[in-house]
Write a protein that holds these residues in place. Sequence first.
Motif, short mmCIF file in Angstrom:
data_model
loop_
_atom_site.label_atom_id
_atom_site.label_comp_id
_atom_site.label_asym_id
_atom_site.label_seq_id
_atom_site.Cartn_x
_atom_site.Cartn_y
_atom_site.Cartn_z
N ALA A 59 0.80 -1.19 -0.14
CA ALA A 59 -0.19 0.12 0.00
C ALA A 59 0.78 1.17 0.07
CB ALA A 59 -0.97 0.08 1.31
N LEU A 60 1.94 1.07 0.92
CA LEU A 60 2.79 2.38 0.89
C LEU A 60 3.58 2.48 -0.38
CD1 LEU A 60 3.98 2.27 4.59
CD2 LEU A 60 2.39 3.87 3.65
N LEU A 61 3.86 1.41 -0.95
CA LEU A 61 4.74 1.31 -2.22
C LEU A 61 4.10 2.42 -3.50
CD1 LEU A 61 7.38 0.66 -3.43
CD2 LEU A 61 6.20 -1.59 -4.28
N VAL A 62 2.78 1.86 -3.56
CA VAL A 62 2.11 2.42 -4.64
C VAL A 62 1.25 3.72 -4.32
CG1 VAL A 62 1.71 0.18 -5.58
CG2 VAL A 62 -0.22 1.28 -4.07
N ALA A 63 1.18 4.22 -3.17
CA ALA A 63 0.48 5.39 -2.85
C ALA A 63 1.33 6.71 -3.65
CB ALA A 63 0.64 5.56 -0.96
N ALA A 64 0.57 7.58 -3.78
CA ALA A 64 1.02 8.68 -4.76
C ALA A 64 1.50 9.84 -3.35
CB ALA A 64 -0.34 9.44 -5.13
N GLY A 65 1.23 9.86 -2.02
CA GLY A 65 1.84 10.48 -1.11
C GLY A 65 1.64 9.99 0.39
N PRO A 66 1.94 10.61 1.22
CA PRO A 66 1.86 10.24 2.64
C PRO A 66 0.32 9.63 3.00
CG PRO A 66 2.98 12.43 2.61
CD PRO A 66 2.20 12.22 1.22
N MET A 67 0.31 8.58 3.79
CA MET A 67 -0.88 7.93 4.01
C MET A 67 -1.16 7.76 5.58
SD MET A 67 -2.10 3.98 2.98
CE MET A 67 -1.97 4.32 1.23
N SER A 68 -2.04 8.11 6.01
CA SER A 68 -2.63 8.25 7.49
C SER A 68 -2.44 6.68 7.84
CB SER A 68 -3.68 8.80 7.89
OG SER A 68 -4.65 8.32 7.36
N THR A 69 -2.27 6.54 9.39
CA THR A 69 -2.55 5.27 9.86
C THR A 69 -3.85 4.59 9.70
OG1 THR A 69 -2.56 6.27 12.00
CG2 THR A 69 -0.33 5.20 11.24
N ARG A 70 -4.85 5.68 9.86
CA ARG A 70 -6.24 5.07 9.76
C ARG A 70 -6.53 4.66 8.23
NH1 ARG A 70 -10.02 4.91 13.28
NH2 ARG A 70 -8.67 6.40 14.61
N LYS A 71 -5.99 5.46 7.18
CA LYS A 71 -6.36 4.95 5.89
C LYS A 71 -5.59 3.79 5.80
CE LYS A 71 -7.77 5.76 1.85
NZ LYS A 71 -8.97 5.83 1.22
N LEU A 72 -4.04 3.48 6.25
CA LEU A 72 -3.52 2.18 5.86
C LEU A 72 -4.21 1.37 6.49
CD1 LEU A 72 -0.75 1.14 4.68
CD2 LEU A 72 0.19 1.89 7.04
N MET A 73 -4.83 1.29 7.74
CA MET A 73 -5.44 0.27 8.45
C MET A 73 -6.64 -0.09 7.63
SD MET A 73 -7.52 0.59 11.82
CE MET A 73 -8.97 1.59 11.07
N GLN A 74 -7.25 0.87 6.92
CA GLN A 74 -8.56 0.52 6.39
C GLN A 74 -7.87 -0.44 4.90
OE1 GLN A 74 -10.43 4.10 5.55
NE2 GLN A 74 -11.26 4.21 7.49
N ALA A 76 -5.01 -2.00 4.28
CA ALA A 76 -4.48 -3.44 4.73
C ALA A 76 -5.18 -4.09 5.60
CB ALA A 76 -3.16 -3.07 5.17
N THR A 77 -6.56 -3.94 5.62
CA THR A 77 -7.63 -4.63 6.52
C THR A 77 -6.83 -4.88 7.87
OG1 THR A 77 -6.94 -6.61 5.32
CG2 THR A 77 -8.78 -5.42 4.39
N LEU A 78 -6.54 -4.15 8.68
CA LEU A 78 -5.96 -4.24 9.99
C LEU A 78 -6.90 -3.88 10.98
CD1 LEU A 78 -2.38 -2.77 9.36
CD2 LEU A 78 -3.01 -5.06 8.95
N PRO A 79 -6.81 -4.79 12.00
CA PRO A 79 -7.75 -4.40 13.38
C PRO A 79 -7.75 -2.97 14.00
CG PRO A 79 -6.25 -5.79 13.93
CD PRO A 79 -5.79 -5.75 12.51
N ASP A 80 -6.60 -2.39 13.93
CA ASP A 80 -6.62 -1.08 14.63
C ASP A 80 -5.12 -0.45 14.27
OD1 ASP A 80 -4.07 -2.11 16.35
OD2 ASP A 80 -5.84 -3.11 17.38
N VAL A 81 -5.35 1.00 14.64
CA VAL A 81 -4.32 1.72 14.17
C VAL A 81 -2.73 1.41 15.00
CG1 VAL A 81 -3.21 3.94 14.62
CG2 VAL A 81 -5.50 3.67 13.89
N GLY A 82 -2.87 0.68 16.24
CA GLY A 82 -1.82 0.13 17.04
C GLY A 82 -1.06 -0.98 15.89
N GLU A 83 -1.75 -1.81 15.59
CA GLU A 83 -1.21 -2.64 14.95
C GLU A 83 -0.53 -2.45 13.57
OE1 GLU A 83 -1.88 -7.21 13.15
OE2 GLU A 83 -3.39 -6.13 13.92
N ALA A 84 -1.17 -1.20 13.02
CA ALA A 84 -0.34 -0.62 11.46
C ALA A 84 0.92 -0.04 12.07
CB ALA A 84 -1.43 0.43 11.11
#
Length: 234
Positions: A59-74, A76-84
């Motif tokens: 996800a970070l490799l193809v992102a056009a710019g910085p990605m928030s942890t909440r967006k990354l969590m969504q 990458a289908t992660l349970p919470d921000v802490g795991e991200a």
Amino acid sequence: MKHTGSDPWSSPRAWSTVPVAGRDWLFWRNPDVDATLLSLDAVDRRLQRTQKMARVEAALLVAAGPMSTRKLMQIATLPDVGEANALIEALNQAYDLSRSPFRIERVATGYQMLTRPEYAHWLGRLHQRQAELKLTPAALETLTILAYRQPMTRADLESVRGVQCTELLKMLMDRGLVRIAGEDNSLGRPFLYETTRKFLETYGLRNLDDLPRASELRVSRTSQEPPVADADAA
């Protein structure tokens, strides 16, 4: 033959029986080598990607710019921000262990995969800066003053530079690097200007506190000038 003394070959622990192809074979075990192999195996495990780590990395490799942890969590289908955050830390450890040219850094309000600074010289030969990032010396000076002294009115900015800045401010706003932050309480209530989130992203800053201080930019006089001889010592 009977072995005596401190000969390591004489130790029963140095030998082990391993069945291979229906026959028992004797193998000599070197504790130092075993420890090295175990150490390398532990490093290898830290370099391996779990499915979650791979999704975050992709996800970070193809992102056009910085990605928030909440967006990354969504994504990458992660349970919470802490795991991200934990997965980002694990990826950075893997990059450091493998001496990768990449690292995930905090930029503005999100994370972005970046190349390490030591590779900038070579990458600069391969990729020309985007036209929108090319600023004239006057525009760069205006942006620098504003970054350090924001928010500022146009009149205050012009008093520092000593020249008119209307067109430069307009150009910086068109590039998305500067915006109107509100109105000043002085006579006529002129606009106040400040830098934007895109400014942070463009220059790889987490926040304005990451701007280099004047003391970091100033060259020490003692490093430039030879010491003055003491006349009394002559």
